[in-house]
Design an enzyme around this catalytic site. Sequence first.
Site, PDB file in Angstrom:
ATOM      1  N   GLU A  78     -12.690  -2.308   1.146  1.00  0.00           N
ATOM      2  CA  GLU A  78     -11.982  -1.993  -0.093  1.00  0.00           C
ATOM      3  C   GLU A  78     -12.832  -2.359  -1.307  1.00  0.00           C
ATOM      4  OE1 GLU A  78      -9.290  -0.350  -0.258  1.00  0.00           O
ATOM      5  OE2 GLU A  78      -8.542  -0.457   1.813  1.00  0.00           O
ATOM      6  N   ARG A  88       6.666  -1.619   0.371  1.00  0.00           N
ATOM      7  CA  ARG A  88       7.334  -0.518   1.061  1.00  0.00           C
ATOM      8  C   ARG A  88       8.366  -1.039   2.051  1.00  0.00           C
ATOM      9  NH1 ARG A  88       6.423   1.655   5.875  1.00  0.00           N
ATOM     10  NH2 ARG A  88       4.475   0.511   6.127  1.00  0.00           N
ATOM     11  N   CYS A 141      -1.707  -6.734   1.832  1.00  0.00           N
ATOM     12  CA  CYS A 141      -3.172  -6.627   1.908  1.00  0.00           C
ATOM     13  C   CYS A 141      -3.784  -6.619   0.508  1.00  0.00           C
ATOM     14  CB  CYS A 141      -3.568  -5.376   2.678  1.00  0.00           C
ATOM     15  SG  CYS A 141      -3.221  -5.464   4.461  1.00  0.00           S
ATOM     16  N   HIS A 165      -9.754  -2.897   5.683  1.00  0.00           N
ATOM     17  CA  HIS A 165      -8.601  -2.398   6.427  1.00  0.00           C
ATOM     18  C   HIS A 165      -9.074  -1.807   7.759  1.00  0.00           C
ATOM     19  CE1 HIS A 165      -5.638  -2.171   2.925  1.00  0.00           C
ATOM     20  NE2 HIS A 165      -4.939  -2.671   3.936  1.00  0.00           N
TER      21      HIS A 165
END
Length: 215
Positions: A78, A88, A141, A165
């Site tokens: 990332e 979520r 994350c 990830h």
Amino acid sequence: MKILVTGFDPFGTDKINPAIEAVKKLPDTISSAEIIKVEIPTIFNKCAEVVHQAIIDYKPDYVLDIGQAGGRSALTPERVAINFDDGRIKDNAGYQPLNQTIHADGQNAYFTQLPVKAMTQAIIEAGIPSYVSTTAGTYVCNHIMYQVQYMIDKEFPDLKAGFIHIPFLPNQVLKRPNTPCLSLADDIKGITAAIKAIVERDGKNDIEVIGGSLS
């Protein structure tokens, strides 16, 4: 050199998280760097407390956090973390933030200090799919990536940190048709290659190659 590598515990409906499973099986030494392995909870704020204490205890030169990104087909270093929590689903403590700022006195976003393009190239050369990602999401994350960058900004200016990830494991997609996955062996191989690139580029700039993505 010391590199603190963290992996999240299982969350949501999954009983396993490839992040911590891969971290636990990493070599204790990679390219002469000591690898310190720490499991962190998939809990907003609590995960940062654990990493902060580990930084104090072990005094690493680098922090590399590993997390699961179900639906991705590659290992994705990332590039940036944003000052924003928007869950979520609930975390493992039952907390589900909605449009929350992580730190009022933090930057809107922080870029990693890690050589993400060199890491991506090393992963690909190891035979594992990889690309540089510019979105770490808005779940735990991104939260831990941002929190560690905030720690660097406010407390540990010599530390370098970033995030990778990784996809689902094969046994996680048995009831998720057409969902990509990678084996644990491939995860370990890819993360090891990325760490070798971190060590090799220590004190140097990232390599200058095309490394963006279309999504």
